[in-house]
Design an enzyme around this catalytic site. Structure first.
Site: not given
Length: 246
Positions: A50, A91
């Protein structure tokens, strides 16, 4: 006899003292660098893609242990939140408390408080696969993955309390460098967020830590090698001298 004279092995006493000092200092730097790193950083293996292409799945990264209050926009952080499955995740922080984060601006870029953000680390021309708008509550952080089309991030939690943001207290560490593969190196702070209030964070001490370890290793090897090399060259000089006398 002078302190710089020669001992029985044929190399100078001063050189012996200096080589021993080099080894001692080298050991302090070498071991100190590793201890420093263990106290400040935690190694972490990236579990998904991701955050591609910035960090790839399976890469080993160094994450600096920090307090959530130190996080700035643009930081890549390791955090854990119950709403996200209560497991460590990686993230990028794109919004902090009080921000309005939206997609997309006129150029198809992410906007924070109405300002378009340059994100050169993205694969795609647009920063997100769908339009969204979120107001970040105070004390919270809005997270996105760099692989915007495949990342499950704050956009997937917009209906949760806080519109997908997570508390600053959920942050455990901030990524500074990729430790493996070795050719990846430091992770740059994104200048696109520097124009916003609060600016961007500064890198941790990983370069100093690595420098201490490398310098220590050089001093240890150099100091340890002095005695044998000096003895060998000294022996050759004695042989030549004796041959000249004969």
């Amino acid at each position: 006899m002078s302190g710089t004279g020669r001992n029985d092995d044929g190399h100078g006493r001063l050189g012996t003292v200096l080589s021993g000092l080099a080894v001692a200092v080298g050991c302090v730097l070498f071991l100190g660098g590793f201890v420093w790193g263990a106290l400040v950083y935690q190694p972490y293996t990236v579990p998904t893609d991701s955050m591609s292409p910035t960090v790839q799945v399976g890469e080993r990264v160094l994450a600096e242990r920090i307090d959530g209050a130190e996080v700035r926009r643009g930081d890549i952080v390791v955090f854990r939140d119950k709403q996200w499955g209560d497991m460590p995740m990686v993230k990028r922080v794109v919004g902090v408390g009080g921000d309005t984060v939206a997609c997309c601006g006129d150029d198809g870029r992410l906007t924070v408080n109405g300002k378009e953000i340059d994100e050169p680390y993205l694969h795609d021309s647009g920063p997100a696969a769908q339009k969204f708008n979120a107001d970040v509550p105070e004390g919270q952080l809005f997270m996105l993955g760099d692989e915007r089309r495949g990342s499950i991030d704050s956009r997937e939690h917009l209906q949760d309390p806080g519109q997908g943001s997570v508390p600053r207290s959920a942050v455990d560490a901030r990524l500074d460098a990729v430790a493996w593969p070795l050719n990846r190196g430091m992770l740059d702070r994104p200048e696109g967020f520097a124009v916003l209030e609060g600016g961007i964070s500064q890198p941790g001490p990983v370069k100093l830590m690595v420098g201490a370890v490398v310098t220590g290793a050089v001093l240890i090897v150099g100091g340890a090698a002095y005695g044998p090399l000096a003895g060998r060259f000294g022996g050759r000089r004695r042989e030549k001298a004796l041959a000249g006398v004969g």
